[in-house]
Design an enzyme around this catalytic site. Structure first.
Site, PDB file in Angstrom:
ATOM      1  CB  SER A  23      22.616  38.046   3.688  1.00 24.44           C
ATOM      2  OG  SER A  23      22.623  36.711   4.747  1.00 24.44           O
ATOM      3  CG  LEU A  27      13.028  37.192   4.954  1.00 24.39           C
ATOM      4  CD1 LEU A  27      11.576  37.008   5.295  1.00 24.39           C
ATOM      5  CD2 LEU A  27      13.100  36.380   3.424  1.00 24.39           C
ATOM      6  CG  HIS A 138      28.880  39.212   2.064  1.00 28.41           C
ATOM      7  ND1 HIS A 138      28.131  38.094   2.085  1.00 28.41           N
ATOM      8  CD2 HIS A 138      28.197  39.495   3.192  1.00 28.41           C
ATOM      9  CE1 HIS A 138      26.933  38.222   2.896  1.00 28.41           C
ATOM     10  NE2 HIS A 138      27.218  38.972   3.673  1.00 28.41           N
ATOM     11  CD  GLU A 175      26.741  31.511   8.851  1.00 25.44           C
ATOM     12  OE1 GLU A 175      25.984  32.682   9.135  1.00 25.44           O
ATOM     13  OE2 GLU A 175      27.478  30.983   7.945  1.00 25.44           O
ATOM     14  CG  HIS A 248      22.561  33.503  11.971  1.00 23.83           C
ATOM     15  ND1 HIS A 248      22.738  34.520  11.388  1.00 23.83           N
ATOM     16  CD2 HIS A 248      23.421  32.714  11.169  1.00 23.83           C
ATOM     17  CE1 HIS A 248      23.629  34.633  10.700  1.00 23.83           C
ATOM     18  NE2 HIS A 248      24.079  33.483  10.394  1.00 23.83           N
ATOM     19  CB  CYS A 369      23.016  41.030  14.634  1.00 22.78           C
ATOM     20  SG  CYS A 369      21.647  39.764  13.965  1.00 22.78           S
TER      21      CYS A 369
END
Length: 447
Positions: A23, A27, A138, A175, A248, A369
């Site tokens: 991704s 980070l 992915h 997203e 995001h 998330c």
């Protein structure tokens, strides 16, 4: 006004949870690439968080993981033979494909869809648009399977409308709810929907990290959900936040009811955003804007601690909102000190509690998330697949299921193990019975 509540539907961590580093801009994902994961611990941590919220008196549901490794995608690009033969071929020829198709990323249900409650929509139904997640390979395969899951959980067409994902093109890169906030006086009243975009799909994106959500995707969702223009606000996420690792908007912002909790550098044009939010809310409710200054919490600390990737909750018996943050927020000196000052003041947030989701955090996913928020009336809640609601009985059953099927350790090389594929399929086959999703839910069941 209809009585309504905000339910959380968490993604159940899949048996192939691993650190693939797939991704860009995330980070934590990049930092932990290639590390050994613990799928069992990840699943148990997620279940513990679900149970924690259910015990607080909140409505908590479960969304199933997607099947991984996803063999049909390998067949679609020319691999053939038995499943074990395909795994051997792709491991030898292009192991990156196997890494892409083994990711357990559907666990982050904040990216599953954008959801608009019935109080906001033209036809009076709850609308879901599954995210196409076009930016990363992915995740781009998730949309149709997410749609299938939502159709099994929210099956009643009189109450729910599950759309297809937006077209799989960069112009409509979407997203999901990670870039969406709904504000309202009460959950059952018409609210203000804030849709946040990182780039205009018609303009070249030349930032350090990709801006994943387009303005065009937000506009398409507004139209598809039948949202009133005067109560819908589109805002641009700041490039500074994206380049700092806020891939995001929910890494730098969270909100519920009247409260928006955000970092000083979350938005590109704060003055315009505040003006438009005030206009949209005028006459309905007063906004409570809690801005965290960079002088107290830097963007670097916000991203590393995931202070804003927390759940902002209306908890029964609590006079003020509760922030459910990851343990990393407590371990970061700047964010821990800020949380102490926050709850000591007279803001809308009166308590900060913590959840241990380290396996998810190491891949860049905090408590927020892992969940998809869905505002439901009593009638809509009764129409949800009852088997997915978290209870002590379901928690106990799912813990035993994970203990039985999941590995304690998973190294990158283990993704090629055909036994892992068999273990995953047996686990998911049993799960469809537990969650009453049907015996044809996964492709391997239909085959």
């Amino acid at each position: 006004m209809s009585e309504a509540l905000e339910a959380n539907f968490d993604g159940l961590v899949g048996p192939t949870h691993n650190y693939g580093g797939l991704s860009p801009g995330n980070l934590a994902s990049a930092r932990n690439e290639g590390s050994v994961s613990s799928p069992k611990n990840a699943a148990l941590e997620g279940l513990a968080k679900m149970r924690q919220l259910a015990q607080l008196g909140l409505a908590q549901g479960v969304l199933p993981p997607q099947e991984r490794p996803f063999i049909p995608a390998l067949r679609a690009i020319g691999y053939s033979g038995r499943d074990s033969e395909i795994l051997a071929k792709v491991t030898w020829e292009e192991p990156y494909y196997l890494k892409i198709l083994s990711s357990a990323s559907s666990m982050w249900a904040a990216n599953a869809a954008t959801v608009s409650p019935s109080a906001d929509t033209q036809d009076g139904r709850v609308h879901f648009t599954p995210a196409n997640l076009h930016t990363t390979a992915h995740r781009a395969i998730e949309g149709p399977k997410t749609q299938r899951a939502l159709e099994r959980v929210f099956a009643d067409p009189t109450h729910f409308k599950v759309h297809e994902p937006l077209p799989g093109h960069g112009l409509f890169a979407d997203e999901g709810a990670a870039n969406h906030v709904r504000l309202a006086r009460n959950h059952g009243e018409p609210g203000v929907e804030l849709l946040v975009w990182g780039r205009d799909g018609l303009v070249a994106d030349d930032g350090k990290f990709p801006a994943r959500q387009t303005r065009q995707a937000c506009e398409a969702i507004r139209r598809g959900h039948g949202l009133e223009g005067r109560r819908t606000v589109l805002a641009q996420q700041s490039r500074a936040a994206i380049d700092a690792g806020a891939f995001h908007n929910d890494v730098v912002c969270v909100g519920t009811l009247r409260t928006l909790f955000f970092h000083e550098y979350a938005f590109e044009d704060k003055a315009l955003l505040f003006e438009e939010l005030e206009r949209a809310a005028r006459g309905r409710f007063d906004l409570d804007l809690i801005e965290v200054p960079a002088s107290e919490v830097s963007l670097e600390d916000a991203v590393s601690s995931y202070l804003f990737n927390s759940q902002l909750l209306e908890v029964p018996g609590e006079e003020r909102l509760v922030l459910l943050a990851p343990e990393e927020t407590r371990e970061n000196a700047a964010t821990a000190a800020y949380c102490e000052r926050l709850v000591a003041g007279n803001s809308a947030i009166g308590a900060v509690r913590f959840a241990g989701v380290r396996e998810s955090m190491r891949n860049g996913g905090g408590p927020a998330c892992l969940r998809l928020r869905v505002v439901l009336t009593d009638a809509e809640r009764a129409a949800v697949n009852p088997a997915v609601w978290m209870s002590e009985a379901l928690y106990t059953r799912l813990v035993a299921w994970a203990e039985r099927h999941y590995r304690d350790r998973l190294a990158p090389a283990d993704l090629a193990d055909p036994q892992l594929l068999g273990e995953s399929q047996r686990a998911l086959d049993e799960l469809t019975s537990i969650l009453e999703l049907g015996s044809d839910f996964y492709s391997f069941q239909r085959d």
